[in-house]
Motif scaffolding. Structure first.
Motif, short mmCIF file in Angstrom:
data_model
loop_
_atom_site.label_atom_id
_atom_site.label_comp_id
_atom_site.label_asym_id
_atom_site.label_seq_id
_atom_site.Cartn_x
_atom_site.Cartn_y
_atom_site.Cartn_z
N ALA A 220 -4.64 -6.29 -3.04
CA ALA A 220 -5.30 -7.55 -2.66
C ALA A 220 -4.51 -8.76 -3.16
O ALA A 220 -4.33 -9.74 -2.42
N SER B 124 -6.49 -2.05 -11.18
CA SER B 124 -6.69 -1.04 -10.14
C SER B 124 -5.69 -1.23 -9.00
O SER B 124 -5.29 -2.36 -8.70
N TYR C 26 -3.75 4.91 -5.42
CA TYR C 26 -4.88 4.39 -4.64
C TYR C 26 -5.74 5.55 -4.15
O TYR C 26 -6.98 5.52 -4.25
N SER D 83 -10.68 1.74 4.06
CA SER D 83 -9.31 1.45 3.61
C SER D 83 -8.30 1.72 4.72
O SER D 83 -7.38 0.92 4.96
N PRO E 119 0.80 -1.23 0.00
CA PRO E 119 0.00 0.00 0.00
C PRO E 119 0.84 1.29 0.00
O PRO E 119 0.42 2.30 -0.57
N THR F 286 -9.16 -5.39 0.33
CA THR F 286 -9.22 -4.25 -0.60
C THR F 286 -9.79 -4.65 -1.96
O THR F 286 -10.08 -3.77 -2.79
N ARG G 128 -12.88 -2.93 -2.95
CA ARG G 128 -12.77 -1.50 -3.24
C ARG G 128 -13.47 -0.65 -2.18
O ARG G 128 -14.43 0.07 -2.45
N ALA H 210 -6.29 -1.12 -5.91
CA ALA H 210 -6.91 -1.97 -4.90
C ALA H 210 -6.69 -3.44 -5.22
O ALA H 210 -6.41 -4.25 -4.32
N ARG I 24 -7.70 7.14 -7.01
CA ARG I 24 -8.91 6.40 -7.38
C ARG I 24 -10.06 6.68 -6.43
O ARG I 24 -11.23 6.65 -6.83
N LEU I 25 -9.73 6.96 -5.17
CA LEU I 25 -10.78 7.30 -4.19
C LEU I 25 -11.21 8.76 -4.28
O LEU I 25 -12.18 9.15 -3.63
#
Length: 450
Positions: free
Chosen positions: A381, A375, A250, A315, A243, A306, A309, A377, A253-254
């Motif tokens: 994962a 992605s 990341y 998160s 991460p 994750t 998503r 996420a 994307r959020l």
């Protein structure tokens, strides 16, 4: 009457040791200074060239020396007095960083100076790790490691953030001057606060060639099954720190931008700062060893969540939980120290640390490339899932090679040995000899404390 149980060590006991206070504060300055110099020089290179590639090369120059330093230099802290090694490393870095401040310094010269300065970092880190058990024996060492690891993560973040802020307000050159000053103060703290000790290794150990010494170091770490398993469990951080490597995409994307990136990075540090001391105080030594494998599985497996998503809050909860389970690194560190002889301790720490840094760098590159296709996420994962599988295999291995311990371990060994003895033939009709009086039973002390 039974003897009273010994009083457990506390963090107050650890900070009461003058040598540890000096070592701890000098480490704060040294680690923060390393991060500050790396960020300041990277921003300076980008400001001059506007080239992301050259800026990335400058940043990579702060990691590549760990390969050379960890393999070929770390054993110097075994063959030379460790206090002298730490002072020399701080002094050399102070001089090299000060040279960067000179006006008109070419960019490639700046990168080369950063490379040379960082070359001393693995040697300094190995010396600090190796001398800590001499300063804090027994259970005090575990508490000292908890303080040191929490400080290390915090100082890295503070140094990186402080480097960016310092460049904005006082400029890159003054930031580098501040960094040089931190190394000078660190050297003074070590010289004045830590007493001199002789070299741990014998003089004849330095007669081997560097390649032969490196070969012997790898043989020490990886031919012993228990030590190899501990080292590989420590290297699992290359999976659960993914991460950090994809924090920016990341957060993008959020839709939370730079603030979210900072929160992702800070969540791991905050969780470590909270749970590392708790793990040290609440779990006894043998319990920490037993939990090492399960926690390694959980710290990676948690990241699989994750794949769904989650939003920012969820998160951060996932990343914090993963970092909290990562407190098993404390148990790995203490178990590592117990199995490495003092005269080889610095070299062993150098090899282990080199594997962590190089592995993280390679994992970050792979994760970044994968985040271009899928992605971030999903990248986290997948990395967490792979790490959980590897950690599970290592946990089984550790269960087999870890010696039995606890309050009743000695009794179990006696019962197992008795069960393997041949049963004598029974006497039929013959007069049995008189049974001797039963001697008082005695159970030897177990290997570790429950």
């Amino acid at each position: 009457m039974t003897d009273a149980a010994p009083t457990r060590a506390t963090f107050r006991d650890v900070f009461a040791v003058r040598e540890f206070r000096a070592l701890w504060f000098s480490e704060i300055l040294s680690v923060a200074g390393d991060r500050l110099a790396l960020v300041a020089l990277t921003l300076l290179v980008y400001d001059r060239t506007r080239s992301p590639l050259l800026a990335a090369l400058a940043y990579a120059a702060g990691y590549l020396p760990w390969v050379i330093g960890g393999l070929f230099l770390a054993d110097l802290a075994d063959r030379r007095p460790r206090r002298s090694v730490m002072i020399t490393c701080d002094a050399a870095r102070a001089v090299l960083v000060a040279v960067m401040i000179l006006p008109g310094m070419p960019l490639m010269a700046l990168v080369a100076l950063l490379f040379a300065a960082t070359m001393f970092t693995p040697l300094d880190a190995a010396a600090r790790s190796a001398i800590t058990p001499d300063i804090l024996p027994g259970e005090h060492y575990a508490l000292g490691v908890a303080v040191g690891q929490t400080t290390f993560y915090t100082a890295q973040v503070v140094g990186a953030v402080g480097g960016g802020v310092a460049v904005i307000f006082i400029g890159a050159r003054f930031s580098l001057a501040l960094d040089a000053a931190t190394f000078v103060i660190s050297a003074l703290l070590v010289g004045l606060g830590i007493r001199a000790r002789p070299a741990a290794a014998r003089p004849e150990s330095g007669q081997l060639s560097p390649l032969a010494r490196m070969r012997d170091g790898f043989r020490l770490v990886f031919t012993d099954r228990a030590l190899r398993t501990i080292t590989l469990l420590a290297w699992m951080c290359v999976f659960y720190t993914i991460p950090e490597g994809v924090a920016a995409p990341y957060a993008a994307r959020l839709g939370v931008g730079p603030v979210g990136t900072g929160l992702v990075l800070a969540s791991a540090v905050a969780a470590t700062a909270v749970f590392m001391p708790l793990f040290t105080r609440l779990a006894r030594p043998r319990q920490r060893d037993n939990l090492m494998g399960p926690l390694a599985v959980l710290t990676c497996g948690t990241l699989v969540l994750t794949i769904f998503r989650p939003g920012l809050v969820a998160s951060l909860a996932i990343f914090s939980a993963s970092a909290a389970f990562g407190v098993y690194q404390l148990a790995a560190n203490t178990a590592f120290v117990l199995r490495v002889p003092n005269e080889r301790r610095s070299q062993a720490f150098g090899i282990a640390s080199m594997g962590v840094v190089v592995g993280q760098g390679m994992t970050f590159l792979v994760a970044g490339a994968a985040a271009e296709v899928i992605s971030p996420a999903a990248v986290i994962a997948i990395g967490g899932g792979i790490g959980a599988v590897v950690a599970f295999a290592l946990a089984l291995k550790w269960y087999r090679v870890s010696p039995p311990g606890g309050r009743h371990a000695a009794r179990r060994r006696v019962r197992q040995a008795t069960a393997r003895r041949p049963v004598p033939p029974r006497h039929h009709g013959a007069v049995r000899p008189a049974r001797a009086p039963r001697a008082p039973s005695y159970c030897p002390a177990s290997d570790s404390v429950d």
